[in-house]
Design a protein around this motif. Structure first.
Motif, PDB file in Angstrom:
ATOM      1  N   GLU A  44      47.568  37.037  53.065  1.00  0.00           N
ATOM      2  CA  GLU A  44      46.485  36.219  52.516  1.00  0.00           C
ATOM      3  C   GLU A  44      46.041  35.152  53.513  1.00  0.00           C
ATOM      4  OE1 GLU A  44      45.461  33.797  48.378  1.00  0.00           O
ATOM      5  OE2 GLU A  44      47.555  34.129  48.962  1.00  0.00           O
ATOM      6  N   GLU A  72      44.970  41.918  40.231  1.00  0.00           N
ATOM      7  CA  GLU A  72      43.815  42.267  41.056  1.00  0.00           C
ATOM      8  C   GLU A  72      43.864  41.556  42.407  1.00  0.00           C
ATOM      9  OE1 GLU A  72      40.545  41.290  38.531  1.00  0.00           O
ATOM     10  OE2 GLU A  72      40.546  43.259  37.542  1.00  0.00           O
ATOM     11  N   LYS A  73      44.340  40.318  42.409  1.00  0.00           N
ATOM     12  CA  LYS A  73      44.478  39.588  43.674  1.00  0.00           C
ATOM     13  C   LYS A  73      45.499  40.287  44.573  1.00  0.00           C
ATOM     14  CE  LYS A  73      45.938  35.132  45.589  1.00  0.00           C
ATOM     15  NZ  LYS A  73      46.443  33.756  45.274  1.00  0.00           N
ATOM     16  N   LYS A  74      46.647  40.686  44.008  1.00  0.00           N
ATOM     17  CA  LYS A  74      47.652  41.398  44.794  1.00  0.00           C
ATOM     18  C   LYS A  74      47.097  42.712  45.327  1.00  0.00           C
ATOM     19  CE  LYS A  74      51.817  41.872  43.346  1.00  0.00           C
ATOM     20  NZ  LYS A  74      52.971  42.197  42.444  1.00  0.00           N
ATOM     21  N   ALA A  81      44.165  39.065  36.460  1.00  0.00           N
ATOM     22  CA  ALA A  81      43.601  38.440  37.657  1.00  0.00           C
ATOM     23  C   ALA A  81      44.624  38.406  38.790  1.00  0.00           C
ATOM     24  CB  ALA A  81      43.110  37.032  37.333  1.00  0.00           C
ATOM     25  N   TYR A  82      45.885  38.114  38.449  1.00  0.00           N
ATOM     26  CA  TYR A  82      46.930  38.078  39.469  1.00  0.00           C
ATOM     27  C   TYR A  82      47.154  39.471  40.059  1.00  0.00           C
ATOM     28  CZ  TYR A  82      51.509  37.411  41.630  1.00  0.00           C
ATOM     29  OH  TYR A  82      52.559  37.384  42.518  1.00  0.00           O
ATOM     30  N   ARG A 104      44.046  43.467  46.049  1.00  0.00           N
ATOM     31  CA  ARG A 104      43.117  43.210  47.160  1.00  0.00           C
ATOM     32  C   ARG A 104      43.865  42.928  48.454  1.00  0.00           C
ATOM     33  NH1 ARG A 104      40.277  40.374  43.062  1.00  0.00           N
ATOM     34  NH2 ARG A 104      41.204  38.393  43.735  1.00  0.00           N
TER      35      ARG A 104
END
Length: 274
Positions: free
Chosen positions: A77, A47-49, A44-45, A51
């Motif tokens: 962000e 994928e956040k980076k 998840a981390y 994005r």
């Protein structure tokens, strides 16, 4: 069989595994799968980076301190989409200054088997850019990425060549992640290692930049930099000539050299900056 051990494997985020060591080689059997909470958190981390990098049409870079990367991603962000690119350009001016670009051109590009032929052109573009001929210098570098891919895989479409070279680089990263031990194929995939191995993450975000922005069809392009091969080739816009695109191209070409050296196993361009 010489030994059976239970321990941790992995170059970045480690995972638990059972290691079998024999006289003919070693094997590794991870005991953690994709249902494990720690794997899911790391994924998840990542994928956040990814994005956030996509938000500014870029990829996770090598050669930048983690502290600088965290600061940049935090600012991206916090920025609305229409301001995020300006925030990135502000940071990039300090992350990729003249000296950084010069090192890429003088030391990294000539070391690459497929990029070295373009190194004199890149040097001329660098001199031209800082002499005032900015748009023409950007124009000189835009076709280089496609030219490199064609030299690596002659006759193959650029997108297919890009996929193949990144696949090869990620495969070597997966092999090294497990200490060159045999491991079940499902654990050596990009999908499994995306949030665990930083090298795989870098390679995959570069693939995403190439396919989603650089080689994206004109009608599908939704970015703001206009750093797109087709927009340039078909004269759909002149926005590709933005000054900030020059440093992007220098870094992207150097990054392609790193991936090539991992794809063919030569390590001609190191992941550590000179």
């Amino acid at each position: 069989m010489l030994s059976v051990e239970e321990g941790q494997v992995g170059a970045f985020h480690t995972i638990p595994a059972i290691m079998l060591r024999t006289s003919i080689g070693s094997a590794c059997f991870p005991t953690m799968g994709t249902s494990c909470p720690s794997w899911q958190r790391n994924r998840a981390y990542a994928e956040k980076k990814a994005r956030l990098w996509e938000k500014v049409e870029w990829f996770s870079p090598l050669w930048i301190a983690h502290s600088n990367e965290r600061e940049l991603l935090r600012d991206i962000e916090a920025s609305p989409p229409d301001r995020a690119l300006g925030v990135f350009n502000y940071h990039a001016s300090t992350l990729y200054p003249l000296g950084f670009q010069a090192t890429c051109l003088a030391q990294l590009l000539p070391a690459s088997k497929s990029i070295s032929v373009f190194a004199p052109l890149a040097r001329e573009a660098f001199l031209g850019f800082y002499s005032g001929s900015r748009a023409s210098s950007v124009a000189a570098l835009i076709p280089v990425i496609e030219g490199v891919l064609k030299r690596i895989y002659p006759g193959m479409k650029p997108k297919d060549a890009a996929n193949k070279i990144v696949d090869g680089a990620s495969a070597l990263a997966a092999k090294l992640y497990f200490g060159e031990m045999w491991a079940p194929p499902e654990f050596k995939t990009t999908d499994f290692l995306y949030g665990l191995d930083e090298r795989v993450f870098v390679f995959e975000t570069f693939r995403n930049w190439l396919l989603k922005f650089y080689f994206c069809d004109i009608n599908d392009y939704r970015g703001k930099t206009s750093l797109n091969r087709h927009i340039f080739a078909h004269g759909d816009s002149t926005e590709w000539g933005r000054s900030e695109n020059f440093s992007r191209l220098v870094v992207a070409i150097a990054m392609l050299g790193v991936i090539e050296s991992w794809h063919d196993g030569t390590n001609s361009i190191p992941v550590l900056f000179p």
